[in-house]
Design an enzyme around this catalytic site. Structure first.
Site, PDB file in Angstrom:
ATOM      1  N   THR A  93       7.650   7.507  -6.943  1.00 49.98           N
ATOM      2  CA  THR A  93       7.309   8.895  -6.576  1.00 49.98           C
ATOM      3  C   THR A  93       8.517   9.593  -6.046  1.00 49.98           C
ATOM      4  OG1 THR A  93       6.169  10.097  -4.971  1.00 49.98           O
ATOM      5  CG2 THR A  93       6.593   7.893  -4.681  1.00 49.98           C
ATOM      6  N   ASP A  94       8.599  10.911  -5.913  1.00 51.31           N
ATOM      7  CA  ASP A  94       9.687  11.602  -5.177  1.00 51.31           C
ATOM      8  C   ASP A  94       9.424  11.650  -3.848  1.00 51.31           C
ATOM      9  OD1 ASP A  94       7.479  13.474  -5.154  1.00 51.31           O
ATOM     10  OD2 ASP A  94       8.481  15.154  -5.630  1.00 51.31           O
ATOM     11  N   GLU A  95       8.203  11.179  -3.493  1.00 47.04           N
ATOM     12  CA  GLU A  95       8.203  11.134  -1.903  1.00 47.04           C
ATOM     13  C   GLU A  95       9.121   9.999  -1.112  1.00 47.04           C
ATOM     14  OE1 GLU A  95       3.975  11.347  -0.750  1.00 47.04           O
ATOM     15  OE2 GLU A  95       3.546  12.066  -2.870  1.00 47.04           O
ATOM     16  N   TYR A 132       2.785   5.577   2.825  1.00 46.99           N
ATOM     17  CA  TYR A 132       2.713   5.484   1.504  1.00 46.99           C
ATOM     18  C   TYR A 132       4.010   5.568   0.970  1.00 46.99           C
ATOM     19  CZ  TYR A 132       2.684   7.113  -3.268  1.00 46.99           C
ATOM     20  OH  TYR A 132       2.849   7.397  -4.729  1.00 46.99           O
ATOM     21  N   LYS A 145       6.429   2.690  -1.203  1.00 47.17           N
ATOM     22  CA  LYS A 145       6.904   2.814  -2.357  1.00 47.17           C
ATOM     23  C   LYS A 145       8.474   2.748  -2.354  1.00 47.17           C
ATOM     24  CE  LYS A 145       5.471   3.757  -5.801  1.00 47.17           C
ATOM     25  NZ  LYS A 145       4.690   3.044  -7.057  1.00 47.17           N
TER      26      LYS A 145
END
Ligand SMILES: NC(=O)c1ccc[n+]([C@@H]2O[C@H](COP(=O)([O-])OP(=O)(O)OC[C@H]3O[C@@H](n4cnc5c(N)ncnc54)[C@H](O)[C@@H]3O)[C@@H](O)[C@H]2O)c1
Length: 354
Positions: free
Chosen positions: A134-136, A160, A164
């Site tokens: 994810t870009d998060e 989260y 990741k």
């Protein structure tokens, strides 16, 4: 013999189910093995249309379970992994971070170790470990400043995104340390059919239909870059086949929306499709206390993917969001089922004793 034996993890979830269907249909010469634990987010109903395809096998199992993974690699001669299985909801990670470490970090590491054990003896010839992320992991951007690219430093803020980020680092470490062929992609927010209705878009469509409140964090100022799920899948396909080993690719929709604006857009189309007066459901909006550590803005610069692999999203936002809303409104039964928990019995009905 199949051209490739691909293990897709988390294939009963939102993105995973779209990816499994796409690969099963597009590549009849590949054997696709879908390993999923069927948590609350995994639903085999998502794959009903392909469950009997000759090149498709579902296995219920946990990526943290080394023995299950070893049996799979042994029995099916797995030569590629596309790894999506994860705990994915930020709010849940705030309440229970350990569950995220178990699946996202330990699960990923377990999968890497088993892949290494089986592939190293062939010098990794014809093997690939593709990690979907994810870009998060890159943290947060200012409202008026810049984009995430492959060169951004990691700065996760939620449990989260921290989990990741950790999984991304482990995947890369297997490339650097053991020369395992890996590729990583970091994608922006996806929307589309079959997303568990705890996530913003399906939650709001369902709530509008039932005239329930629409809880908006803070003032709804946070910005996200939205991509139709099938466009994410087409990017994964390209990266899987043509991506350069050891590289990261950012995937995004070039489609930034403030939460409050996308919510108003969803209200407008949903009201129209339900035959309600325009804007009738705006009154359902309720501003609630912001999520702790809520990232302000995510936005992806996907020039590398476009330039090197020729990827382009095929959906405009107007087309994608309408198609998505229509799907949820036409599939109320699916929504009712996943929110009632009944769907957990589906596996038993369909697969036990097979
Ligand atoms: N949804 C997005 O907007 C988005 C954007 C970028 C990247 N991603 C990444 O894509 C992947 C898939 O996301 P999603 O939104 O489809 O997730 P999801 O929550 O809809 O599905 C996750 C799936 O993983 C399975 N799973 C969970 N723990 C497991 C375990 N221990 N072993 C085996 N299976 C397990 C679940 O049963 C479920 O089917 C994730 O890795 C996520 O980080 C998602």
């Amino acid at each position: 013999m199949a051209e490739k034996s691909i293990l897709i993890t988390g294939g009963a979830g939102f993105i995973g189910s779209h990816l499994v269907r796409y690969f099963v249909n597009k590549y009849p010469n590949y054997s696709i093995f879908n390993l999923d634990k069927l948590t609350y987010a995994g639903n085999l109903e998502n794959l009903k249309d392909i469950e009997n395809a000759p090149n498709y096998t579902f296995i219920k199992g946990d990526i943290c379970d080394r023995d299950t993974l070893k049996k799979l690699f042994e029995k099916y001669g797995i030569d590629s992994v596309i790894h999506l299985a994860a705990e994915t909801h930020v709010d849940r990670s705030v309440n229970d971070p350990l569950e995220f470490v178990k699946t996202n970090v330990i699960g990923t590491l377990t999968l890497l170790q088993v892949a290494k054990e089986f592939w190293q003896k062939d010098n990794y010839e014809g093997k690939l470990f593709y990690h979907v992320s994810t870009d998060e992991v890159f943290g947060s951007l200012d409202l008026d400043g810049g984009y995430f690219t492959e060169d951004c430093k990691y700065e996760p803020h939620s449990p989260y995104s921290a989990s990741k980020a950790s999984s991304d680092h482990f995947v890369r470490s297997f490339y650097d340390t053991y020369k395992m062929p890996i590729v990583i992609s970091n994608c922006s927010n996806n929307y589309g059919p079959n997303q568990f209705p705890e996530k913003l878009i399906p939650l709001f469509i369902n709530n509008i239909r039932h005239n329930r409140e629409l809880p908006v964090y803070g003032k709804g100022e946070n910005v996200r870059d939205w991509l139709y799920v099938e466009d994410h899948v087409s990017a994964i396909d390209l990266i899987f086949h043509k991506g350069k080993i050891g590289e990261t690719y950012c995937i995004g929709g070039k489609n930034e929306w403030k939460n409050i604006d996308i919510i108003k857009r969803v209200i407008s189309i949903t009201d129209e499709l339900l035959g309600r007066e325009s804007g009738a459901s705006l009154k359902l909006i309720k501003f609630v206390t912001d999520r702790p550590g809520h990232d302000l803005r995510y936005a992806i610069d996907c020039t590398k993917l476009e330039r090197e692999l020729g990827w382009q999203p095929s959906y405009t936002f107007d087309d994608g969001i309408r198609k998505c809303i229509e799907w949820y409104l036409n599939n109320q039964e699916w929504l009712d089922q996943v929110t009632s928990g009944d769907y957990k019995n589906y596996y038993d009905k369909m697969y036990k004793g097979r």
